[in-house]
Design a protein around this motif. Structure first.
Motif, PDB file in Angstrom:
ATOM      1  N   LEU B 199       0.798  -1.079  -0.063  1.00  0.00           N
ATOM      2  CA  LEU B 199       0.008  -0.081   0.078  1.00  0.00           C
ATOM      3  C   LEU B 199       0.785   1.099   0.057  1.00  0.00           C
ATOM      4  O   LEU B 199       0.310   2.273  -0.656  1.00  0.00           O
ATOM      5  CB  LEU B 199      -0.830  -0.128   1.093  1.00  0.00           C
ATOM      6  CG  LEU B 199      -1.863   1.347   1.585  1.00  0.00           C
ATOM      7  CD1 LEU B 199      -2.928   1.239   0.419  1.00  0.00           C
ATOM      8  CD2 LEU B 199      -2.510   1.030   2.900  1.00  0.00           C
ATOM      9  N   HIS B 200       2.254   1.250   0.740  1.00  0.00           N
ATOM     10  CA  HIS B 200       2.845   2.230   0.840  1.00  0.00           C
ATOM     11  C   HIS B 200       4.030   2.310  -0.096  1.00  0.00           C
ATOM     12  O   HIS B 200       5.005   3.181  -0.038  1.00  0.00           O
ATOM     13  CB  HIS B 200       3.383   2.358   2.132  1.00  0.00           C
ATOM     14  CG  HIS B 200       2.402   2.322   3.080  1.00  0.00           C
ATOM     15  ND1 HIS B 200       1.308   3.176   3.363  1.00  0.00           N
ATOM     16  CD2 HIS B 200       2.265   1.290   4.258  1.00  0.00           C
ATOM     17  CE1 HIS B 200       0.456   2.868   4.385  1.00  0.00           C
ATOM     18  NE2 HIS B 200       1.093   2.087   4.863  1.00  0.00           N
ATOM     19  N   ARG B 201       4.020   1.687  -1.203  1.00  0.00           N
ATOM     20  CA  ARG B 201       4.998   1.392  -2.222  1.00  0.00           C
ATOM     21  C   ARG B 201       5.635   2.602  -2.652  1.00  0.00           C
ATOM     22  O   ARG B 201       6.865   2.866  -2.908  1.00  0.00           O
ATOM     23  CB  ARG B 201       4.631   0.378  -3.399  1.00  0.00           C
ATOM     24  CG  ARG B 201       3.596   0.835  -4.192  1.00  0.00           C
ATOM     25  CD  ARG B 201       2.737  -0.005  -4.815  1.00  0.00           C
ATOM     26  NE  ARG B 201       1.819   0.480  -5.792  1.00  0.00           N
ATOM     27  CZ  ARG B 201       0.416   0.764  -5.296  1.00  0.00           C
ATOM     28  NH1 ARG B 201       0.254   0.299  -3.837  1.00  0.00           N
ATOM     29  NH2 ARG B 201      -0.522   1.079  -5.909  1.00  0.00           N
ATOM     30  N   GLY B 202       4.720   3.615  -2.993  1.00  0.00           N
ATOM     31  CA  GLY B 202       5.108   4.886  -3.347  1.00  0.00           C
ATOM     32  C   GLY B 202       6.220   5.834  -2.486  1.00  0.00           C
ATOM     33  O   GLY B 202       6.981   6.391  -2.941  1.00  0.00           O
ATOM     34  N   VAL B 203       6.074   5.467  -1.250  1.00  0.00           N
ATOM     35  CA  VAL B 203       6.916   6.251  -0.367  1.00  0.00           C
ATOM     36  C   VAL B 203       7.934   5.156   0.196  1.00  0.00           C
ATOM     37  O   VAL B 203       8.972   5.889   0.832  1.00  0.00           O
ATOM     38  CB  VAL B 203       6.213   6.777   0.812  1.00  0.00           C
ATOM     39  CG1 VAL B 203       5.695   8.205   0.209  1.00  0.00           C
ATOM     40  CG2 VAL B 203       5.047   6.062   1.339  1.00  0.00           C
TER      41      VAL B 203
END
Lengths: 384, 384, 384
Positions: B199-203
């Motif tokens: 879910l947090h792959r972008g950060v």
């Protein structure tokens, strides 16, 4: 299917079959039409094709069933139940990877048929995972994505609607996609009863619609009207739409409206013209489980004029005209829906035989809606 | 309290105890976890201390019980039922006078324990007034106002959570206070299941979380993960948060998450570091009677780096990173809550043993929620 | 009607008749006052006259009954059930033609009494149309449009309220029209209990209201207060309103408030003045079927000062003052309504005998509301 023809001219109608509120008043034993669901064993548009971009997922719905559409890298569109089997998070929030769709939360991956293709972290000792989610048959045509929400075994046997004008070089198509807060039946009744032109008096002037004839069958109702322009000013967009492609400018048109379950069409042929100035195809797709909201998809196929480029110039005016007409219709049908919700039942007092007919057709071809809370499920929706 | 230890390593888990949907499918006889209320016999934060200014009253709530907090002129915070005994108008709309709180409407005055101290206009012949409203035990610690919503006799015997890092000169604390529209249990499950890093792959880039071991007791579940960074770019705030105080920069961290009913903690120790780079303490306090919304209070205690002032510079980046992570988590858990509300029951199909454990702990330590309308009351809430 | 006088001075009240929560606690057998509807056999204002322009229709409502008002070309106002008999679309969306109102959708036309005057397209063979919709008796007075929502046979026998100051050259009237989200009874209680001046402390300063006497009859409650200004600053608008027309400037006024079912009045006479500085008349008209929202119509008749033009200059200040007072009252009564909705019943603990009296009067003169969903109908509403 045996169809019972009851063709009749405008003058030869048989009102004996139509008590003013047949089946609509409480206690009649008939189901309230606004509690009849759209039959799921048809192809329903659920998105414009161009809104489902390659490598992207979008959310749509049919009658309360949430559906995730996604277009794979190879360009195919798939339709899945919009709930990850794991924790019910919408798959439409997910990520397309090649031909699969991965849930955004714990990265479970699904194939186009709804089967799980991977759970990244599953260990041998863990619980047995579910097999997947429901997948819907999908077809793309006419710039629309269609799904088959009913019994999947019937999908292959069920035809998409045929729209010969769509591909014809003589016509150009304008698409519509809009949510309307009403039961789909109000939309059918609105278009079939051309006496409602009073609603559009501001853009079409004063029209005198005369019913020429109508024909009711088991799955369809068709009516033809002669429209005479008897006063008032007709909007330029209306003018262009009615005459552009045919070059005929008269004070009378023949409109033929047809509900062919579950779709609806309208053809306008100007006086002395040989082909329709425009042909409209529309579907009203229920969004919520109680079917109090529908999504109207429309394809307006407009005859191209002989002068090249003329339609291009007329396009914005025609669009503005249709937007206005649609806004007026929406105002009326949404007012009808609000009244139904406040009154808790259909208190309509219909006197127009044609409309009593289309109500019968919609009731006979639909499915009963089970009254319930937010968890309503309707139609024949077998699991994946 | 007898605690049953069932310590086990990641490889030695006993899935036999965990059918994929144990107790969650309808008809299992077990209460749906999302209908289990937070047990009121604990200290719950209900406001940041700095939001309750001297001489002011503010409104807060625990599980549908409206609570008025006010800080007297002498600086003490009191917590009263947020309904004037007279006409049920919120006391949080009232006026602080010295040590009392006066209702804004007819000026009835209350002491800090909820007793009425004055009704300005009461005559001898008038009706006998009520004695007052409920008062809640209150404590202030860690920059938070805690109340004890349960049996007040248990308040003195119940400890506040212990947060040694809060007062330590080696750590600096960042506070969080936000409403999340979901049952508190979704928050516990979110944090404990580190497979959700997708879910947090972008950060956080691409992480491979490996469960090292877990331990379940009667009131707690603890899990340790090894986080290996296997690709993608890690956000600068994430980088700073994970390493700033320890000076270690590696590609692996050990995260230990613990639900210790009703609180939750997360410690991150970078590879080869001797102390946590940060320690998070969180409480998820139900706001409404049906507990479909919770208020998340968080204290993020970040290790101070050796270079003075470095943390000060990193602070806004760390805050932005945590805001983004929280927003992503909120999107997911609120989607879970919406699905639950639409489906009317918990249809989760959990396969991760750890999460099945924390569900058991939350169910066993909570209280059943009585299904009802807007007048639901839950927990042990004796009158004033 | 036999009226039972129970006149008593402020000192001689008989609290024995007033247990603090008589009839309001659950199980008392008495109907919750907030479930008592306004009796329909009275004239109720439903619009400001100037809002119903010639040739226009507007929507209004009484207790969930939607009403279309329209002013004909000749200037008469008619009130019809706001549902076309055909398809339930609001007639207030329609078009005035001469003395008739035409539905916007299929152009059915109605006379002022609700009878259908024309259905443009009806053929001989079509179903028998309905006769029309309900028409309400209407009167215009005091710049207001009144309707009689109850038994129409009683309309002629029922008097409009008498407002001698309205037409007097000595007074000038300021009108109010606002929706308040509360049961109308909260409005009566608000005004009658002058101990609520604490709510207005910011604009009226510190007042000491002393009840001089009160009188309760079968249909009315009247109370007189002596208002002494004992501190704080009085707003300039308040000052002007209380003294402008009388030239008296003192520190005490006599306020007389009267609920005369279903209306309410307030007169303020400054110390030593011979006539009221202002007289307020108000009606609180339920909007929705559950009567949880009312529309407050107010006529504030202000004594004209001797200096011509002075009131003109004071007007904006007076309006601003009354707006603020109204906003404060609204905040309080809407908070009461929200509490009632959350608690599901009236938990008020009233100690002021006067208010217990007005509750009795409102309960005895009202009609029970049938609890129901969105289709609630209440009051005596015979068909057209």
């Amino acid at each position: 299917m045996t169809e019972t023809d009851s063709e009749r001219a405008g003058s030869g109608r048989q009102p004996v079959h139509h008590s003013p509120d047949s089946g609509l008043s409480p206690g009649s034993g008939l189901l309230d039409l606004r509690r009849v669901g759209a039959h799921p064993d048809f192809w329903y548009p659920v998105a414009l094709s161009r809104k489902v971009r390659t490598g992207r997922a979008v959310a749509t719905a049919f009658a309360g069933e949430r559906i995730a559409l996604y277009r794979t890298e190879s360009g195919t569109v798939h339709a899945l139940e919009d709930r990850c089997a794991h924790r019910q998070v919408p798959l439409s929030m997910g990520v397309v990877e090649g031909e699969t769709l991965r849930c955004c939360y714990h990265a479970w991956a699904y194939r186009g048929d709804g089967r799980i293709s991977q759970i990244p972290y599953l260990s041998k000792g863990d619980g047995r995972p579910p097999r997947g989610v429901r997948g819907y048959p999908v077809r793309e045509a006419y710039g629309l994505v269609f799904v088959f929400p009913g019994d999947p075994e019937k999908a292959a046997l069920t035809a998409l609607p045929e729209l010969p004008a769509f591909g014809s070089p003589a016509y150009k198509t304008m698409s519509f996609s809009r949510t309307v807060h009403c039961h789909y039946s109000f939309m059918h009744e609105n278009l079939l009863d051309m006496n409602h032109q009073f609603l559009h008096r501001g853009v079409v002037g004063k029209l005198h619609p005369q019913l020429l004839d109508s024909r009711t069958q088991a799955r369809s109702v068709e009516a033809s009207y002669l429209f005479k322009h008897v006063g008032g000013k007709r909007n330029r967009g209306a003018e262009l739409l009615a005459t552009e492609g045919t070059g005929r400018r008269g004070s009378a048109d023949v409109l033929t409206i047809r509900t062919d379950y579950p779709y609806q069409t309208l053809d306008l042929v100007p006086q002395n013209a040989e082909r329709p100035a425009f042909r409209l195809w529309a579907a009203y797709v229920p969004e919520d489980a109680e079917q109090r909201t529908c999504h109207a998809y429309g394809l307006l196929m407009i005859a191209k004029p002989r002068v090249p480029g003329a339609l291009h110039l007329a396009w914005p005016l025609i669009r503005r005209f249709t937007e206005r007409v649609f806004a007026e219709d929406r105002m009326a049908v949404e007012a009808e829906q609000r009244a139904w919700e406040e009154q808790g039942e259909d208190r309509n007092h219909e006197v127009f035989p044609l409309i009593l007919d289309v109500r019968k057709v919609l009731r006979a071809n639909g499915v009963p809606l089970v009254p319930s809370g937010g968890t309503a499920r309707c139609g024949s929706a077998p699991g994946a």
